[in-house]
Design a protein around this motif. Structure first.
Motif, PDB file in Angstrom:
ATOM      1  N   GLY A 117       6.706  11.265  -4.961  1.00 55.96           N
ATOM      2  CA  GLY A 117       7.040  12.071  -3.792  1.00 55.96           C
ATOM      3  C   GLY A 117       8.512  12.412  -3.684  1.00 55.96           C
ATOM      4  O   GLY A 117       8.930  13.021  -2.708  1.00 55.96           O
ATOM      5  N   GLY A 118       9.321  12.009  -4.680  1.00 60.49           N
ATOM      6  CA  GLY A 118      10.748  12.326  -4.673  1.00 60.49           C
ATOM      7  C   GLY A 118      11.574  11.502  -3.705  1.00 60.49           C
ATOM      8  O   GLY A 118      12.653  11.916  -3.303  1.00 60.49           O
ATOM      9  N   GLN A 119      11.078  10.319  -3.343  1.00 63.12           N
ATOM     10  CA  GLN A 119      11.781   9.524  -2.335  1.00 63.12           C
ATOM     11  C   GLN A 119      13.094   8.935  -2.833  1.00 63.12           C
ATOM     12  O   GLN A 119      14.024   8.769  -2.058  1.00 63.12           O
ATOM     13  CB  GLN A 119      10.897   8.377  -1.832  1.00 63.12           C
ATOM     14  N   ALA A 120      13.162   8.540  -4.103  1.00 63.68           N
ATOM     15  CA  ALA A 120      14.399   7.951  -4.636  1.00 63.68           C
ATOM     16  C   ALA A 120      15.286   9.073  -5.161  1.00 63.68           C
ATOM     17  O   ALA A 120      14.854   9.912  -5.946  1.00 63.68           O
ATOM     18  CB  ALA A 120      14.082   6.956  -5.744  1.00 63.68           C
ATOM     19  N   HIS A 121      16.531   9.081  -4.733  1.00 68.19           N
ATOM     20  CA  HIS A 121      17.429  10.178  -5.077  1.00 68.19           C
ATOM     21  C   HIS A 121      18.029  10.039  -6.473  1.00 68.19           C
ATOM     22  O   HIS A 121      18.340  11.042  -7.114  1.00 68.19           O
ATOM     23  CB  HIS A 121      18.536  10.278  -4.023  1.00 68.19           C
ATOM     24  N   THR A 175     -12.120   7.594 -22.431  1.00 68.27           N
ATOM     25  CA  THR A 175     -11.159   8.527 -23.004  1.00 68.27           C
ATOM     26  C   THR A 175      -9.814   7.842 -23.241  1.00 68.27           C
ATOM     27  O   THR A 175      -9.436   6.927 -22.515  1.00 68.27           O
ATOM     28  CB  THR A 175     -10.961   9.774 -22.113  1.00 68.27           C
ATOM     29  N   ASP A 176      -9.100   8.290 -24.250  1.00 69.73           N
ATOM     30  CA  ASP A 176      -7.778   7.748 -24.545  1.00 69.73           C
ATOM     31  C   ASP A 176      -6.690   8.366 -23.674  1.00 69.73           C
ATOM     32  O   ASP A 176      -5.534   7.961 -23.750  1.00 69.73           O
ATOM     33  CB  ASP A 176      -7.420   8.005 -26.019  1.00 69.73           C
ATOM     34  N   ASP A 177      -7.047   9.334 -22.841  1.00 73.06           N
ATOM     35  CA  ASP A 177      -6.064  10.034 -22.017  1.00 73.06           C
ATOM     36  C   ASP A 177      -5.752   9.320 -20.710  1.00 73.06           C
ATOM     37  O   ASP A 177      -4.877   9.759 -19.962  1.00 73.06           O
ATOM     38  CB  ASP A 177      -6.550  11.449 -21.704  1.00 73.06           C
ATOM     39  N   ILE A 178      -6.473   8.240 -20.421  1.00 73.72           N
ATOM     40  CA  ILE A 178      -6.295   7.548 -19.147  1.00 73.72           C
ATOM     41  C   ILE A 178      -5.898   6.098 -19.408  1.00 73.72           C
ATOM     42  O   ILE A 178      -6.558   5.383 -20.161  1.00 73.72           O
ATOM     43  CB  ILE A 178      -7.582   7.612 -18.305  1.00 73.72           C
ATOM     44  N   LEU A 179      -4.804   5.686 -18.791  1.00 75.05           N
ATOM     45  CA  LEU A 179      -4.358   4.301 -18.903  1.00 75.05           C
ATOM     46  C   LEU A 179      -5.284   3.411 -18.075  1.00 75.05           C
ATOM     47  O   LEU A 179      -5.804   3.835 -17.046  1.00 75.05           O
ATOM     48  CB  LEU A 179      -2.922   4.161 -18.402  1.00 75.05           C
ATOM     49  N   GLY A 180      -5.456   2.204 -18.508  1.00 71.85           N
ATOM     50  CA  GLY A 180      -6.363   1.288 -17.822  1.00 71.85           C
ATOM     51  C   GLY A 180      -5.727   0.541 -16.676  1.00 71.85           C
ATOM     52  O   GLY A 180      -6.266  -0.455 -16.208  1.00 71.85           O
ATOM     53  N   PHE A 181      -4.583   0.995 -16.203  1.00 73.61           N
ATOM     54  CA  PHE A 181      -3.896   0.307 -15.112  1.00 73.61           C
ATOM     55  C   PHE A 181      -3.147   1.319 -14.250  1.00 73.61           C
ATOM     56  O   PHE A 181      -2.826   2.408 -14.694  1.00 73.61           O
ATOM     57  CB  PHE A 181      -2.916  -0.743 -15.651  1.00 73.61           C
ATOM     58  N   SER A 182      -2.885   0.900 -13.029  1.00 74.21           N
ATOM     59  CA  SER A 182      -2.095   1.709 -12.095  1.00 74.21           C
ATOM     60  C   SER A 182      -0.676   1.155 -12.068  1.00 74.21           C
ATOM     61  O   SER A 182      -0.480  -0.050 -12.184  1.00 74.21           O
ATOM     62  CB  SER A 182      -2.702   1.622 -10.695  1.00 74.21           C
ATOM     63  N   VAL A 183       0.301   2.033 -11.921  1.00 68.63           N
ATOM     64  CA  VAL A 183       1.684   1.563 -11.769  1.00 68.63           C
ATOM     65  C   VAL A 183       2.024   1.359 -10.294  1.00 68.63           C
ATOM     66  O   VAL A 183       3.163   1.087  -9.959  1.00 68.63           O
ATOM     67  CB  VAL A 183       2.707   2.499 -12.454  1.00 68.63           C
ATOM     68  N   GLY A 184       1.047   1.501  -9.421  1.00 67.10           N
ATOM     69  CA  GLY A 184       1.247   1.199  -8.013  1.00 67.10           C
ATOM     70  C   GLY A 184       1.866   2.301  -7.190  1.00 67.10           C
ATOM     71  O   GLY A 184       2.341   2.059  -6.085  1.00 67.10           O
ATOM     72  N   THR A 185       1.881   3.516  -7.707  1.00 65.45           N
ATOM     73  CA  THR A 185       2.475   4.641  -6.984  1.00 65.45           C
ATOM     74  C   THR A 185       1.706   4.911  -5.696  1.00 65.45           C
ATOM     75  O   THR A 185       0.489   4.778  -5.641  1.00 65.45           O
ATOM     76  CB  THR A 185       2.464   5.894  -7.882  1.00 65.45           C
ATOM     77  N   ASP A 186       2.431   5.307  -4.664  1.00 69.93           N
ATOM     78  CA  ASP A 186       1.828   5.651  -3.377  1.00 69.93           C
ATOM     79  C   ASP A 186       0.651   6.608  -3.608  1.00 69.93           C
ATOM     80  O   ASP A 186       0.829   7.683  -4.185  1.00 69.93           O
ATOM     81  CB  ASP A 186       2.884   6.309  -2.490  1.00 69.93           C
ATOM     82  N   PRO A 187      -0.536   6.247  -3.176  1.00 75.22           N
ATOM     83  CA  PRO A 187      -1.712   7.063  -3.473  1.00 75.22           C
ATOM     84  C   PRO A 187      -1.895   8.312  -2.606  1.00 75.22           C
ATOM     85  O   PRO A 187      -2.816   9.089  -2.838  1.00 75.22           O
ATOM     86  CB  PRO A 187      -2.870   6.089  -3.236  1.00 75.22           C
ATOM     87  N   THR A 188      -1.018   8.546  -1.646  1.00 72.15           N
ATOM     88  CA  THR A 188      -1.224   9.645  -0.698  1.00 72.15           C
ATOM     89  C   THR A 188      -1.459  10.986  -1.386  1.00 72.15           C
ATOM     90  O   THR A 188      -2.452  11.668  -1.106  1.00 72.15           O
ATOM     91  CB  THR A 188      -0.033   9.753   0.276  1.00 72.15           C
ATOM     92  N   LEU A 189      -0.561  11.396  -2.277  1.00 71.99           N
ATOM     93  CA  LEU A 189      -0.701  12.713  -2.909  1.00 71.99           C
ATOM     94  C   LEU A 189      -1.903  12.785  -3.844  1.00 71.99           C
ATOM     95  O   LEU A 189      -2.501  13.843  -4.009  1.00 71.99           O
ATOM     96  CB  LEU A 189       0.571  13.076  -3.677  1.00 71.99           C
ATOM     97  N   ALA A 190      -2.266  11.670  -4.441  1.00 74.60           N
ATOM     98  CA  ALA A 190      -3.375  11.674  -5.401  1.00 74.60           C
ATOM     99  C   ALA A 190      -4.741  11.550  -4.738  1.00 74.60           C
ATOM    100  O   ALA A 190      -5.741  11.967  -5.314  1.00 74.60           O
ATOM    101  CB  ALA A 190      -3.203  10.541  -6.413  1.00 74.60           C
ATOM    102  N   LEU A 191      -4.783  10.998  -3.531  1.00 72.05           N
ATOM    103  CA  LEU A 191      -6.082  10.743  -2.906  1.00 72.05           C
ATOM    104  C   LEU A 191      -6.314  11.456  -1.578  1.00 72.05           C
ATOM    105  O   LEU A 191      -7.450  11.645  -1.180  1.00 72.05           O
ATOM    106  CB  LEU A 191      -6.263   9.237  -2.679  1.00 72.05           C
ATOM    107  N   LYS A 192      -5.262  11.858  -0.889  1.00 69.28           N
ATOM    108  CA  LYS A 192      -5.429  12.381   0.464  1.00 69.28           C
ATOM    109  C   LYS A 192      -5.026  13.838   0.602  1.00 69.28           C
ATOM    110  O   LYS A 192      -4.711  14.295   1.695  1.00 69.28           O
ATOM    111  CB  LYS A 192      -4.637  11.512   1.448  1.00 69.28           C
ATOM    112  N   THR A 193      -5.022  14.567  -0.495  1.00 71.11           N
ATOM    113  CA  THR A 193      -4.741  15.995  -0.447  1.00 71.11           C
ATOM    114  C   THR A 193      -5.869  16.729  -1.160  1.00 71.11           C
ATOM    115  O   THR A 193      -6.606  16.137  -1.948  1.00 71.11           O
ATOM    116  CB  THR A 193      -3.402  16.340  -1.136  1.00 71.11           C
ATOM    117  N   ARG A 194      -5.985  18.003  -0.901  1.00 65.91           N
ATOM    118  CA  ARG A 194      -7.058  18.782  -1.534  1.00 65.91           C
ATOM    119  C   ARG A 194      -6.934  18.813  -3.039  1.00 65.91           C
ATOM    120  O   ARG A 194      -7.924  18.864  -3.750  1.00 65.91           O
ATOM    121  CB  ARG A 194      -7.050  20.225  -1.017  1.00 65.91           C
ATOM    122  N   ARG A 195      -5.715  18.830  -3.531  1.00 67.26           N
ATOM    123  CA  ARG A 195      -5.514  18.935  -4.978  1.00 67.26           C
ATOM    124  C   ARG A 195      -5.459  17.577  -5.665  1.00 67.26           C
ATOM    125  O   ARG A 195      -5.291  17.501  -6.868  1.00 67.26           O
ATOM    126  CB  ARG A 195      -4.249  19.725  -5.282  1.00 67.26           C
TER     127      ARG A 195
END
Length: 164
Positions: A109-113, A67-87
């Motif tokens: 996760g809103g860590q940088a102000h 699909t063209d909707d998915i980039l073929g690379f990760s930007v390295g964002t913390d995977p916690t919210l994407a992999l370790k939550t129900r949603r």
């Protein structure tokens, strides 16, 4: 009906006028934005591709790789919210940069102000204490683009982003 009416109302709201001028420094920042390839994920006019990027450690299923909707690379964002939550879906959506001048809480996760903190390479160090939402010291992972810019280019890029 009430929820639909509420949604229409929310969509009708307009942000306050942007106080940041599109001056010479912002024009230089627009050039930096283009030269650094930022528009490949954040194209005008919405300044987002609305595509998905996989979280670190997530394997994109074969049927979704076409699909063209998915980039073929990760930007390295913390995977916690994407992999370790129900949603969690394993993906993050490329955010729009429009209106970053009146927002805070950068990073998924809103860590940088602030944008300045988001583009500060110190945020990657193990003993970093984020100024945004955080549970304790530690690096703010992800999106390392722009961290190695010369200080003048970084300030120009921030000036441009604040005009969006």
């Amino acid at each position: 009906e009430q929820l639909y009416a509420l949604a229409l109302y929310v969509y009708s709201l307009k942000p306050p006028p942007n106080p940041n001028p599109f001056d010479d420094r912002a024009r230089r920042g627009q050039q930096v934005f283009t030269q650094q390839g930022c528009a490949s994920c954040h194209p005008a006019p919405l300044y987002t591709s609305n595509k998905l990027t996989p979280a670190l450690g997530f394997t994109v299923p074969e049927d979704l790789k076409t699909t063209d909707d998915i980039l073929g690379f990760s930007v390295g964002t913390d995977p916690t919210l994407a992999l370790k939550t129900r949603r969690g879906t394993g993906f993050y959506k490329v955010p729009s940069l429009r209106g970053v001048w009146y927002r805070n809480g950068f990073g998924h996760g809103g860590q940088a102000h602030t944008l300045e903190e988001w583009l500060d390479p110190a945020r990657l160090t193990a003993d970093y204490v984020p100024r945004g939402f955080h549970l304790g010291p530690g690096p703010i992972q992800g999106h390392e683009f722009g961290l190695r810019l010369a200080p003048a280019d970084k300030q120009a890029l921030i000036a441009f982003l604040k005009t969006l």
